[in-house]
Design a protein around this motif. Structure first.
Motif, PDB file in Angstrom:
ATOM      1  N   MET A   1     -12.040  -4.055 -13.629  1.00 15.47           N
ATOM      2  CA  MET A   1     -11.392  -2.932 -12.820  1.00 15.47           C
ATOM      3  C   MET A   1     -10.093  -2.374 -13.465  1.00 15.47           C
ATOM      4  SD  MET A   1     -12.440  -4.607  -9.406  1.00 15.47           S
ATOM      5  CE  MET A   1     -12.240  -3.138  -8.285  1.00 15.47           C
ATOM      6  N   PRO A   2     -10.362  -1.042 -14.114  1.00 12.26           N
ATOM      7  CA  PRO A   2      -8.934  -0.386 -14.301  1.00 12.26           C
ATOM      8  C   PRO A   2      -8.081  -0.409 -13.010  1.00 12.26           C
ATOM      9  CG  PRO A   2     -10.705   0.800 -15.530  1.00 12.26           C
ATOM     10  CD  PRO A   2     -11.375  -0.488 -14.561  1.00 12.26           C
ATOM     11  N   GLY A   3      -6.866  -0.440 -13.089  1.00 14.69           N
ATOM     12  CA  GLY A   3      -6.057  -0.287 -12.248  1.00 14.69           C
ATOM     13  C   GLY A   3      -5.623  -1.887 -11.329  1.00 14.69           C
ATOM     14  N   ALA A   4      -6.534  -2.802 -11.485  1.00 10.56           N
ATOM     15  CA  ALA A   4      -6.523  -4.118 -10.687  1.00 10.56           C
ATOM     16  C   ALA A   4      -5.185  -4.797 -11.105  1.00 10.56           C
ATOM     17  CB  ALA A   4      -7.758  -4.629 -11.088  1.00 10.56           C
ATOM     18  N   ILE A   5      -4.835  -5.439  -9.979  1.00  7.96           N
ATOM     19  CA  ILE A   5      -3.459  -6.196  -9.858  1.00  7.96           C
ATOM     20  C   ILE A   5      -3.998  -7.528  -8.955  1.00  7.96           C
ATOM     21  CG2 ILE A   5      -2.416  -4.994  -7.932  1.00  7.96           C
ATOM     22  CD1 ILE A   5       0.493  -5.552  -9.215  1.00  7.96           C
ATOM     23  N   ALA A   6      -3.491  -8.518  -9.603  1.00  6.25           N
ATOM     24  CA  ALA A   6      -3.899  -9.928  -9.020  1.00  6.25           C
ATOM     25  C   ALA A   6      -2.557 -10.760  -9.272  1.00  6.25           C
ATOM     26  CB  ALA A   6      -4.924 -10.478  -9.490  1.00  6.25           C
ATOM     27  N   PHE A   7      -2.445 -12.147  -8.799  1.00  6.71           N
ATOM     28  CA  PHE A   7      -1.586 -13.043  -8.735  1.00  6.71           C
ATOM     29  C   PHE A   7      -2.165 -14.356  -9.064  1.00  6.71           C
ATOM     30  CE2 PHE A   7      -0.327  -9.450  -6.073  1.00  6.71           C
ATOM     31  CZ  PHE A   7       1.167  -9.255  -6.673  1.00  6.71           C
ATOM     32  N   VAL A   8      -1.716 -14.944 -10.308  1.00  8.94           N
ATOM     33  CA  VAL A   8      -2.366 -16.164 -10.785  1.00  8.94           C
ATOM     34  C   VAL A   8      -1.561 -17.149 -11.128  1.00  8.94           C
ATOM     35  CG1 VAL A   8      -4.383 -14.932 -11.426  1.00  8.94           C
ATOM     36  CG2 VAL A   8      -2.618 -15.390 -13.079  1.00  8.94           C
ATOM     37  N   ASP A   9      -1.875 -18.427 -10.899  1.00  2.39           N
ATOM     38  CA  ASP A   9      -0.833 -19.356 -11.299  1.00  2.39           C
ATOM     39  C   ASP A   9      -0.500 -19.165 -12.866  1.00  2.39           C
ATOM     40  OD1 ASP A   9      -0.215 -21.994 -12.469  1.00  2.39           O
ATOM     41  OD2 ASP A   9      -0.620 -23.003 -10.726  1.00  2.39           O
ATOM     42  N   SER A  10       0.733 -19.367 -13.113  1.00  2.00           N
ATOM     43  CA  SER A  10       0.902 -18.921 -14.659  1.00  2.00           C
ATOM     44  C   SER A  10       0.347 -19.958 -15.616  1.00  2.00           C
ATOM     45  CB  SER A  10       2.678 -18.793 -14.527  1.00  2.00           C
ATOM     46  OG  SER A  10       3.114 -20.103 -14.561  1.00  2.00           O
TER      47      SER A  10
ATOM     48  N   GLY B   1       1.005  -1.240  -0.128  1.00  2.00           N
ATOM     49  CA  GLY B   1      -0.114  -0.105  -0.239  1.00  2.00           C
ATOM     50  C   GLY B   1       0.785   1.249  -0.017  1.00  2.00           C
ATOM     51  N   GLU B   2       2.052   1.243  -0.351  1.00  2.00           N
ATOM     52  CA  GLU B   2       2.979   2.326  -0.380  1.00  2.00           C
ATOM     53  C   GLU B   2       2.792   3.170  -1.530  1.00  2.00           C
ATOM     54  OE1 GLU B   2       6.972   0.933   0.622  1.00  2.00           O
ATOM     55  OE2 GLU B   2       6.133  -0.048   2.598  1.00  2.00           O
ATOM     56  N   ARG B   3       2.632   2.228  -2.634  1.00  2.00           N
ATOM     57  CA  ARG B   3       2.324   3.017  -3.949  1.00  2.00           C
ATOM     58  C   ARG B   3       0.804   2.715  -4.125  1.00  2.00           C
ATOM     59  NH1 ARG B   3       5.037   1.626  -9.928  1.00  2.00           N
ATOM     60  NH2 ARG B   3       3.719   3.013 -11.112  1.00  2.00           N
ATOM     61  N   GLN B   4       0.199   3.746  -4.025  1.00  3.18           N
ATOM     62  CA  GLN B   4      -1.513   3.402  -4.281  1.00  3.18           C
ATOM     63  C   GLN B   4      -2.093   4.156  -5.574  1.00  3.18           C
ATOM     64  OE1 GLN B   4      -3.290   5.229  -0.699  1.00  3.18           O
ATOM     65  NE2 GLN B   4      -1.664   4.270   0.519  1.00  3.18           N
ATOM     66  N   TYR B   5      -1.070   4.596  -6.613  1.00  2.00           N
ATOM     67  CA  TYR B   5      -1.737   4.954  -7.946  1.00  2.00           C
ATOM     68  C   TYR B   5      -0.642   4.561  -8.988  1.00  2.00           C
ATOM     69  CZ  TYR B   5      -5.006   8.169  -5.671  1.00  2.00           C
ATOM     70  OH  TYR B   5      -6.259   8.407  -4.974  1.00  2.00           O
ATOM     71  N   TRP B   6      -1.111   4.036 -10.039  1.00  2.00           N
ATOM     72  CA  TRP B   6      -0.213   3.746 -10.968  1.00  2.00           C
ATOM     73  C   TRP B   6       0.184   5.090 -12.040  1.00  2.00           C
ATOM     74  CZ3 TRP B   6       1.469  -0.848 -10.990  1.00  2.00           C
ATOM     75  CH2 TRP B   6       0.784  -2.040 -10.446  1.00  2.00           C
ATOM     76  N   ASN B   7      -0.679   5.903 -11.918  1.00  2.00           N
ATOM     77  CA  ASN B   7      -0.526   7.381 -12.482  1.00  2.00           C
ATOM     78  C   ASN B   7      -1.250   8.287 -11.944  1.00  2.00           C
ATOM     79  OD1 ASN B   7      -2.743   7.405 -13.699  1.00  2.00           O
ATOM     80  ND2 ASN B   7      -1.864   6.668 -15.509  1.00  2.00           N
ATOM     81  N   SER B   8      -1.262   9.510 -12.472  1.00  2.00           N
ATOM     82  CA  SER B   8      -2.177  10.368 -11.413  1.00  2.00           C
ATOM     83  C   SER B   8      -3.607  10.217 -11.331  1.00  2.00           C
ATOM     84  CB  SER B   8      -1.746  11.806 -11.727  1.00  2.00           C
ATOM     85  OG  SER B   8      -2.071  12.147 -13.155  1.00  2.00           O
ATOM     86  N   LYS B   9      -4.185   9.545 -12.337  1.00  2.00           N
ATOM     87  CA  LYS B   9      -5.682   9.356 -12.463  1.00  2.00           C
ATOM     88  C   LYS B   9      -5.881   7.816 -12.161  1.00  2.00           C
ATOM     89  CE  LYS B   9      -6.137  13.045 -15.582  1.00  2.00           C
ATOM     90  NZ  LYS B   9      -6.645  13.499 -17.035  1.00  2.00           N
TER      91      LYS B   9
END
Length: 165
Positions: free
Chosen positions: A131-140, A60-68
């Motif tokens: 969801m724009p901006g979403a990040i997740a972790f999946v089995d490759s 949660g230290e980086r909460q934005y990918w860019n300003s928007k």
């Protein structure tokens, strides 16, 4: 002769069965060595992050990918292998430490909400693509089209120096 066959056939069958198990590891054994892919919404303006940058996003230290575009952190529910790898490699925390970390972060008003818990792979894919901006972790092995797979430390899942396994 008939009594001998009755004794030998079951013994051979057991030997054959044991040999086949030794040659084909179980699903749990093979899953242990698979990579966990970092996936994001296709419009996310990143394609390569260092492991320390991934860690900042997850902490949660980086909460934005860019300003928007805010980061929308999705994490699998407890007992999912992807969650175990993320907790061990990226967070470097136990399950209890992870929960305590997010409670404290919210209490100090450093974030508005904790990561969103996802209970299935299907739900995770639906949320990342919606969801724009979403990040997740999946089995490759299970990455679906429509998701953007990020390089971590310059490597994609399946490459020798990929850090998330």
């Amino acid at each position: 002769m008939n009594a001998t066959i009755k004794r030998v056939v079951p013994t051979l069958w057991i030997a054959f069965w044991i040999c086949s198990l030794l040659q084909h590891p179980s699903a749990a054994q093979t899953a242990r060595g698979t990579d966990i892919a970092v996936v994001v919404h296709p419009d996310t303006p990143v394609s390569d992050l260092s492991l320390s940058e991934v860690r900042k996003v997850l902490l949660g230290e980086r909460q934005y990918w860019n300003s928007k575009l805010p980061v929308v952190l999705l994490i699998r529910a407890p007992v999912a292998r992807e969650r175990d790898v993320v907790l061990r490699v990226i967070y470097q925390m136990s399950e209890a430490q992870f929960k305590q970390y997010w409670v404290a972060k919210i209490f100090r008003a450093e974030v508005a909400s904790p990561p969103k818990i996802v209970y299935s792979n299907d739900l995770q894919y639906d949320l990342v693509t919606a969801m724009p901006g979403a990040i997740a972790f999946v089995d490759s092995r299970n990455v679906r089209s429509g998701l953007k797979v990020l390089r971590v430390d310059g490597h994609l899942p399946g490459e020798r120096d990929y850090p998330l396994r």
